[in-house]
Design an enzyme around this catalytic site. Structure first.
Site, PDB file in Angstrom:
ATOM      1  N   ASP A   1     -15.571   1.214   6.684  1.00  0.00           N
ATOM      2  CA  ASP A   1     -14.570   2.176   6.217  1.00  0.00           C
ATOM      3  C   ASP A   1     -15.167   3.141   5.201  1.00  0.00           C
ATOM      4  O   ASP A   1     -14.874   4.340   5.222  1.00  0.00           O
ATOM      5  CB  ASP A   1     -13.374   1.449   5.604  1.00  0.00           C
ATOM      6  CG  ASP A   1     -12.333   2.419   5.065  1.00  0.00           C
ATOM      7  OD1 ASP A   1     -11.737   3.142   5.883  1.00  0.00           O
ATOM      8  OD2 ASP A   1     -12.143   2.474   3.835  1.00  0.00           O
TER       9      ASP A   1
ATOM     10  N   ARG B   1     -15.372  11.443   7.321  1.00  0.00           N
ATOM     11  CA  ARG B   1     -14.077  12.075   7.583  1.00  0.00           C
ATOM     12  C   ARG B   1     -13.797  13.157   6.554  1.00  0.00           C
ATOM     13  O   ARG B   1     -13.282  14.235   6.874  1.00  0.00           O
ATOM     14  CB  ARG B   1     -12.953  11.044   7.544  1.00  0.00           C
ATOM     15  CG  ARG B   1     -12.864  10.139   8.760  1.00  0.00           C
ATOM     16  CD  ARG B   1     -11.927   8.980   8.501  1.00  0.00           C
ATOM     17  NE  ARG B   1     -10.569   9.435   8.235  1.00  0.00           N
ATOM     18  CZ  ARG B   1      -9.655   8.711   7.599  1.00  0.00           C
ATOM     19  NH1 ARG B   1      -9.956   7.501   7.133  1.00  0.00           N
ATOM     20  NH2 ARG B   1      -8.446   9.185   7.424  1.00  0.00           N
TER      21      ARG B   1
ATOM     22  N   SER C   1      -8.133   2.754   8.609  1.00  0.00           N
ATOM     23  CA  SER C   1      -8.652   2.671   7.244  1.00  0.00           C
ATOM     24  C   SER C   1      -7.734   1.838   6.357  1.00  0.00           C
ATOM     25  O   SER C   1      -8.181   0.940   5.641  1.00  0.00           O
ATOM     26  CB  SER C   1      -8.813   4.077   6.670  1.00  0.00           C
ATOM     27  OG  SER C   1      -9.261   4.035   5.330  1.00  0.00           O
TER      28      SER C   1
ATOM     29  N   HIS D   1       0.855  -1.180   0.000  1.00  0.00           N
ATOM     30  CA  HIS D   1       0.000   0.000   0.000  1.00  0.00           C
ATOM     31  C   HIS D   1       0.889   1.227   0.000  1.00  0.00           C
ATOM     32  O   HIS D   1       1.905   1.271   0.692  1.00  0.00           O
ATOM     33  CB  HIS D   1      -0.913   0.029   1.240  1.00  0.00           C
ATOM     34  CG  HIS D   1      -1.707   1.302   1.345  1.00  0.00           C
ATOM     35  ND1 HIS D   1      -2.907   1.480   0.673  1.00  0.00           N
ATOM     36  CD2 HIS D   1      -1.476   2.462   2.014  1.00  0.00           C
ATOM     37  CE1 HIS D   1      -3.366   2.687   0.926  1.00  0.00           C
ATOM     38  NE2 HIS D   1      -2.529   3.310   1.732  1.00  0.00           N
TER      39      HIS D   1
ATOM     40  N   LYS E   1      -8.516  -2.487   5.374  1.00  0.00           N
ATOM     41  CA  LYS E   1      -8.747  -2.894   3.980  1.00  0.00           C
ATOM     42  C   LYS E   1      -7.744  -3.941   3.526  1.00  0.00           C
ATOM     43  O   LYS E   1      -8.040  -4.753   2.645  1.00  0.00           O
ATOM     44  CB  LYS E   1      -8.701  -1.670   3.063  1.00  0.00           C
ATOM     45  CG  LYS E   1      -9.889  -0.736   3.219  1.00  0.00           C
ATOM     46  CD  LYS E   1     -10.027   0.209   2.045  1.00  0.00           C
ATOM     47  CE  LYS E   1      -8.992   1.299   2.024  1.00  0.00           C
ATOM     48  NZ  LYS E   1      -9.271   2.407   2.950  1.00  0.00           N
TER      49      LYS E   1
END
Length: 456
Positions: A169, A176, A191, A90, A195
């Site tokens: 999320d 948010r 978050s 990520h 995921k």
């Protein structure tokens, strides 16, 4: 209101967090369940998020929040024979960051399984899904069974998040976004990790960026997030590492969706820009070491370089395209370098106004211009133009003469505005010499130790 924990009261929970008190595991479960089921008012969710943003969370609270978000929807399950082989990465977002398009098939060519769930671009950073959707026919919508089939046959897939996965999320992120709580460290971590946790991963590497074109301008903020993410990932049972990488200059030479696809294919052929290949091999090398496919991170880097040079990673990319809806003929033509992607109608090159050595090309002004040209979006439902973008004809370390073309802009409108040209010209920094420093400055593992720094 939720009925599973009648003694828990949402206003009382908001008051506790407002007053710097820690929430219990049961309270966090109640909150996430209510968010998922829609039984808590948006105003209450917003108040809780703001309280978290202002008062923070203990690490225990953040772990519990991440775990509850993970189990708010379906969890992907894989065959037992894939044990230890399922990995992913990520990135916190960067300009010209097309690493996923190269890394996923490269890891698959090394024997890993990569169920990459990616996102779209929002703001100045481009999204992996947007890049891939510039390829006609590419389908990001795959259910868990389809993902399993593609992983079995190809070894990698890159898909979008479905309503089945981490629904909490999606709801929390939307709130948010409109309550100025996006930059909360525990909310960012929950978050990201939730995921990835639903992918049932063995290994995960996080590319946490810092610098002029990143969320964190200084390394200390990025390092704090990296430690936070690594700890939560490991406590959720994922072997997790974080690489800190500089995001002052664009990654590679291209910015813009279809242009980045073409550059990714060049890298998959072993012909990519030095900085892009460095980042791919570094991240991939660590993941191969994590899952036992290499005896060391350095050995893993060599393995990634090998599959780029011998084109086996390119073969995996081509197979992934076909498995996700691209016709076999178009996928083959694209990977062979034939012009199958739509090009912008116009191009304009800008000339250097000084001579010397390129010391920097500030990424943020370039990203903003590309965004203005139509490559980015300001809200999730906005359409984008896949063909507009920027090519760098000179990069950091190159010698440059006054009057040399250093950048080519691809656009659709009549012309670039004077303001855009001025912004682009200001992003080019020319001097006498440039310091050669690695793109990845450190890699952080469990217990916070600094691990092997990737080779230049």
């Amino acid at each position: 209101m939720c009925t599973s924990q009648p003694h828990i009261n949402i206003p009382e929970m908001i008051r506790k967090k407002r007053d710097k008190q820690a929430l219990t595991k049961e309270e966090i479960h109640y909150f996430v369940k209510g968010v998922t089921e829609g039984s808590i008012q948006d105003s209450q969710i917003g108040a809780m998020l703001m309280a978290i943003r202002l008062q923070g969370m203990t690490q225990e609270e953040a772990v519990n929040l991440t775990q509850e978000m993970k189990v708010s929807g379906a969890i992907l399950q894989w065959p037992k024979e894939w044990s230890g082989l399922v990995v992913d990465k990520h990135s916190t977002g960067g300009v010209g960051d097309k690493v996923s398009l190269i890394l996923a098939p490269a890891l698959a060519a090394c024997g890993c399984k990569v169920p990459m769930i990616s996102g779209r671009g929002l703001g100045h950073t481009g999204g992996t899904l947007d890049k891939l959707e510039s390829i006609p026919g590419f389908n990001i919508k795959k259910n868990p069974e389809e993902m399993k089939t593609i992983l079995s046959e190809v070894g990698c897939c890159i898909v979008g998040q479905t309503a089945e996965l981490v629904p909490a999320d999606k709801k929390l992120y939307a709130i948010r976004d409109v309550t100025s709580t996006v930059d909360s460290l525990p909310l960012i971590a929950a978050s990201i990790i939730s995921k990835k946790a639903v992918e049932s991963l063995h290994g995960l590497i996080l590319d946490v960026k810092y610098g002029q074109g990143a969320l964190f301008k200084e390394i200390n903020g990025a390092r704090e997030l990296a430690h936070y993410l690594v700890d939560i990932g490991n406590r959720l049972g994922i072997q997790t590492l974080a690489a800190l990488s500089r995001m002052d200059n664009p990654i590679g030479r291209c910015i813009g969706n279809s242009l980045e696809v073409l550059e990714s294919i060049e890298c998959l052929k072993g012909n990519g820009p030095k900085d892009l290949e460095e980042l791919v091999t570094c991240l991939g090398g660590h993941l191969l070491h994590l899952c036992g496919k290499a005896e060391s991170a350095e050995g893993g880097e060599k393995a990634i370089k090998d599959v780029l040079k011998n084109h086996s990673a390119l073969d995996k990319f081509q197979a992934m395209l076909v498995a996700q809806g691209v016709t076999a003929g178009l996928a083959k033509d694209l990977c062979q370098g034939k012009e199958v992607l739509k090009r912008a109608e116009k191009q304009e090159e800008l000339k250097a106004e000084a001579e010397g050595v390129v010391q920097a090309i500030h990424s943020l002004p370039l990203a903003k211009v590309v965004h203005e040209l139509g490559a980015g979006r300001n809200h999730p439902e906005e359409s984008i133009n896949w063909s507009v973008g920027i090519e760098l004809l000179k990069t950091v370390g190159n010698k440059i003469n006054k009057g040399d073309s250093w950048i080519r802009v691809h656009f659709e409108d009549n012309s670039l505005s004077e303001g855009q040209k001025i912004s682009l010209q200001k992003s080019l920094v020319v001097g006498e010499k440039v310091e050669d420093v690695p793109l990845v400055t450190e890699v952080i593992g469990a217990q916070g130790q600094k691990k092997h720094k990737c080779a230049v």
